[in-house]
Design a protein around this motif. Sequence first.
Motif, PDB file in Angstrom:
ATOM      1  N   ILE A 121     -20.285 -16.881  45.280  1.00 18.69           N
ATOM      2  CA  ILE A 121     -19.081 -16.869  44.451  1.00 18.69           C
ATOM      3  C   ILE A 121     -19.234 -17.873  43.309  1.00 18.69           C
ATOM      4  O   ILE A 121     -18.950 -17.563  42.151  1.00 18.69           O
ATOM      5  CB  ILE A 121     -17.819 -17.151  45.291  1.00 18.69           C
ATOM      6  N   ARG A 122     -19.723 -19.069  43.614  1.00 21.60           N
ATOM      7  CA  ARG A 122     -19.936 -20.081  42.561  1.00 21.60           C
ATOM      8  C   ARG A 122     -20.976 -19.597  41.548  1.00 21.60           C
ATOM      9  O   ARG A 122     -20.831 -19.807  40.348  1.00 21.60           O
ATOM     10  CB  ARG A 122     -20.366 -21.420  43.179  1.00 21.60           C
ATOM     11  N   GLU A 123     -22.007 -18.936  42.035  1.00 24.82           N
ATOM     12  CA  GLU A 123     -23.060 -18.417  41.140  1.00 24.82           C
ATOM     13  C   GLU A 123     -22.514 -17.372  40.172  1.00 24.82           C
ATOM     14  O   GLU A 123     -22.891 -17.344  39.003  1.00 24.82           O
ATOM     15  CB  GLU A 123     -24.188 -17.806  41.995  1.00 24.82           C
ATOM     16  N   LEU A 124     -21.621 -16.512  40.646  1.00 28.49           N
ATOM     17  CA  LEU A 124     -21.122 -15.403  39.830  1.00 28.49           C
ATOM     18  C   LEU A 124     -19.882 -15.757  39.010  1.00 28.49           C
ATOM     19  O   LEU A 124     -19.508 -15.001  38.115  1.00 28.49           O
ATOM     20  CB  LEU A 124     -20.815 -14.193  40.722  1.00 28.49           C
ATOM     21  N   PHE A 125     -19.258 -16.866  39.312  1.00 32.79           N
ATOM     22  CA  PHE A 125     -18.038 -17.260  38.618  1.00 32.79           C
ATOM     23  C   PHE A 125     -18.346 -17.486  37.137  1.00 32.79           C
ATOM     24  O   PHE A 125     -19.322 -18.124  36.780  1.00 32.79           O
ATOM     25  CB  PHE A 125     -17.461 -18.542  39.235  1.00 32.79           C
ATOM     26  N   SER A 126     -17.496 -16.921  36.272  1.00 36.56           N
ATOM     27  CA  SER A 126     -17.731 -16.979  34.827  1.00 36.56           C
ATOM     28  C   SER A 126     -16.445 -17.353  34.106  1.00 36.56           C
ATOM     29  O   SER A 126     -15.385 -17.474  34.714  1.00 36.56           O
ATOM     30  CB  SER A 126     -18.205 -15.609  34.335  1.00 36.56           C
ATOM     31  N   MET A 127     -16.552 -17.477  32.799  1.00 32.69           N
ATOM     32  CA  MET A 127     -15.353 -17.745  31.994  1.00 32.69           C
ATOM     33  C   MET A 127     -14.320 -16.628  32.181  1.00 32.69           C
ATOM     34  O   MET A 127     -13.124 -16.893  32.228  1.00 32.69           O
ATOM     35  CB  MET A 127     -15.712 -17.892  30.514  1.00 32.69           C
ATOM     36  N   ALA A 144      -9.673 -16.261  34.113  1.00 32.11           N
ATOM     37  CA  ALA A 144      -8.397 -15.583  33.856  1.00 32.11           C
ATOM     38  C   ALA A 144      -7.640 -15.340  35.165  1.00 32.11           C
ATOM     39  O   ALA A 144      -6.423 -15.213  35.160  1.00 32.11           O
ATOM     40  CB  ALA A 144      -8.638 -14.261  33.135  1.00 32.11           C
ATOM     41  N   TRP A 145      -8.377 -15.314  36.279  1.00 34.68           N
ATOM     42  CA  TRP A 145      -7.767 -15.009  37.581  1.00 34.68           C
ATOM     43  C   TRP A 145      -7.674 -16.230  38.493  1.00 34.68           C
ATOM     44  O   TRP A 145      -6.748 -16.327  39.294  1.00 34.68           O
ATOM     45  CB  TRP A 145      -8.577 -13.916  38.284  1.00 34.68           C
ATOM     46  N   TRP A 146      -8.667 -17.119  38.404  1.00 33.85           N
ATOM     47  CA  TRP A 146      -8.728 -18.276  39.301  1.00 33.85           C
ATOM     48  C   TRP A 146      -9.066 -19.527  38.500  1.00 33.85           C
ATOM     49  O   TRP A 146      -9.794 -19.468  37.513  1.00 33.85           O
ATOM     50  CB  TRP A 146      -9.798 -18.073  40.370  1.00 33.85           C
ATOM     51  N   ASP A 147      -8.568 -20.663  38.957  1.00 36.81           N
ATOM     52  CA  ASP A 147      -8.830 -21.929  38.257  1.00 36.81           C
ATOM     53  C   ASP A 147     -10.282 -22.376  38.369  1.00 36.81           C
ATOM     54  O   ASP A 147     -10.836 -22.938  37.431  1.00 36.81           O
ATOM     55  CB  ASP A 147      -7.921 -23.044  38.799  1.00 36.81           C
ATOM     56  N   SER A 148     -10.891 -22.124  39.521  1.00 35.64           N
ATOM     57  CA  SER A 148     -12.268 -22.565  39.728  1.00 35.64           C
ATOM     58  C   SER A 148     -12.923 -21.691  40.794  1.00 35.64           C
ATOM     59  O   SER A 148     -12.233 -20.984  41.542  1.00 35.64           O
ATOM     60  CB  SER A 148     -12.304 -24.031  40.178  1.00 35.64           C
ATOM     61  N   PRO A 149     -14.248 -21.760  40.896  1.00 35.21           N
ATOM     62  CA  PRO A 149     -14.926 -20.974  41.924  1.00 35.21           C
ATOM     63  C   PRO A 149     -14.612 -21.453  43.340  1.00 35.21           C
ATOM     64  O   PRO A 149     -14.934 -20.773  44.310  1.00 35.21           O
ATOM     65  CB  PRO A 149     -16.405 -21.142  41.589  1.00 35.21           C
ATOM     66  N   ASP A 150     -13.991 -22.613  43.443  1.00 32.47           N
ATOM     67  CA  ASP A 150     -13.642 -23.153  44.759  1.00 32.47           C
ATOM     68  C   ASP A 150     -12.289 -22.656  45.264  1.00 32.47           C
ATOM     69  O   ASP A 150     -11.858 -23.032  46.362  1.00 32.47           O
ATOM     70  CB  ASP A 150     -13.656 -24.686  44.703  1.00 32.47           C
ATOM     71  N   ASP A 151     -11.622 -21.811  44.476  1.00 32.15           N
ATOM     72  CA  ASP A 151     -10.338 -21.253  44.905  1.00 32.15           C
ATOM     73  C   ASP A 151     -10.566 -20.503  46.226  1.00 32.15           C
ATOM     74  O   ASP A 151     -11.398 -19.590  46.290  1.00 32.15           O
ATOM     75  CB  ASP A 151      -9.802 -20.302  43.829  1.00 32.15           C
ATOM     76  N   PRO A 152      -9.842 -20.869  47.279  1.00 31.26           N
ATOM     77  CA  PRO A 152     -10.082 -20.247  48.592  1.00 31.26           C
ATOM     78  C   PRO A 152      -9.691 -18.776  48.672  1.00 31.26           C
ATOM     79  O   PRO A 152     -10.052 -18.100  49.638  1.00 31.26           O
ATOM     80  CB  PRO A 152      -9.224 -21.097  49.547  1.00 31.26           C
ATOM     81  N   SER A 153      -8.989 -18.253  47.682  1.00 30.67           N
ATOM     82  CA  SER A 153      -8.578 -16.843  47.740  1.00 30.67           C
ATOM     83  C   SER A 153      -9.632 -15.886  47.167  1.00 30.67           C
ATOM     84  O   SER A 153      -9.474 -14.673  47.287  1.00 30.67           O
ATOM     85  CB  SER A 153      -7.245 -16.650  47.015  1.00 30.67           C
ATOM     86  N   ILE A 154     -10.693 -16.404  46.587  1.00 28.67           N
ATOM     87  CA  ILE A 154     -11.739 -15.528  46.030  1.00 28.67           C
ATOM     88  C   ILE A 154     -12.594 -14.972  47.162  1.00 28.67           C
ATOM     89  O   ILE A 154     -13.012 -15.701  48.064  1.00 28.67           O
ATOM     90  CB  ILE A 154     -12.646 -16.279  45.037  1.00 28.67           C
ATOM     91  N   ARG A 155     -12.851 -13.679  47.078  1.00 27.44           N
ATOM     92  CA  ARG A 155     -13.769 -13.022  48.006  1.00 27.44           C
ATOM     93  C   ARG A 155     -14.826 -12.289  47.196  1.00 27.44           C
ATOM     94  O   ARG A 155     -14.650 -11.991  46.013  1.00 27.44           O
ATOM     95  CB  ARG A 155     -13.042 -12.031  48.912  1.00 27.44           C
ATOM     96  N   LEU A 156     -15.906 -11.965  47.873  1.00 24.75           N
ATOM     97  CA  LEU A 156     -17.040 -11.297  47.249  1.00 24.75           C
ATOM     98  C   LEU A 156     -17.183  -9.900  47.835  1.00 24.75           C
ATOM     99  O   LEU A 156     -17.250  -9.734  49.064  1.00 24.75           O
ATOM    100  CB  LEU A 156     -18.312 -12.109  47.529  1.00 24.75           C
TER     101      LEU A 156
END
Length: 163
Positions: free
Chosen positions: A97-103, A107-119
């Motif tokens: 998730i951190r690797e794929l997180f982009s600018m 628009a959806w999450w504050d940071s790649p560490d947001d616990p609601s992000i799934r892959l």
Amino acid sequence: MSHTNARPQDVYELIEAVRIGMLVTVREDSEGMRARPMAAHVKAEEGAIYFLTDVEGRKDDEVQQDHHVCLAFSDPKSERYASVSGRATVSNDRARIRELFSMAAKAWWDSPDDPSIRLVRVTPTEAEIWKGPGRIVSMIKMATAAATGGRPDLGENAKVKMG
């Protein structure tokens, strides 16, 4: 359209160029399908296409219920299209998730560490691609076919075994 000898790499290159595709899943109530636009992250060397999603959305639940998905990519300006069938899995792989997180993901999450992000990982099993000659050439071919009663050759089409 004529058939070509396309390779999985051709499919991945088209997806990388288009980048935004429609992810189609079976609805939770099994009463049809649902499609939504998502940003694709291609990892051809892994034979995978990844998407970031939110645990609050329905995509992860739908994928866990039925892992069969379809992806559709469209670039009308260059007349290139792809339809990809495959199997999807959902994970909480924080490193990926951190690797794929982009600018764009900001628009959806504050940071790649947001616990609601799934892959969502899609492993393609088969694909079909279409490549047209371009808008102007297509219009000329269609006008000629209409005037002569023939059928226009509007490019190439290929089915590709992905796995």
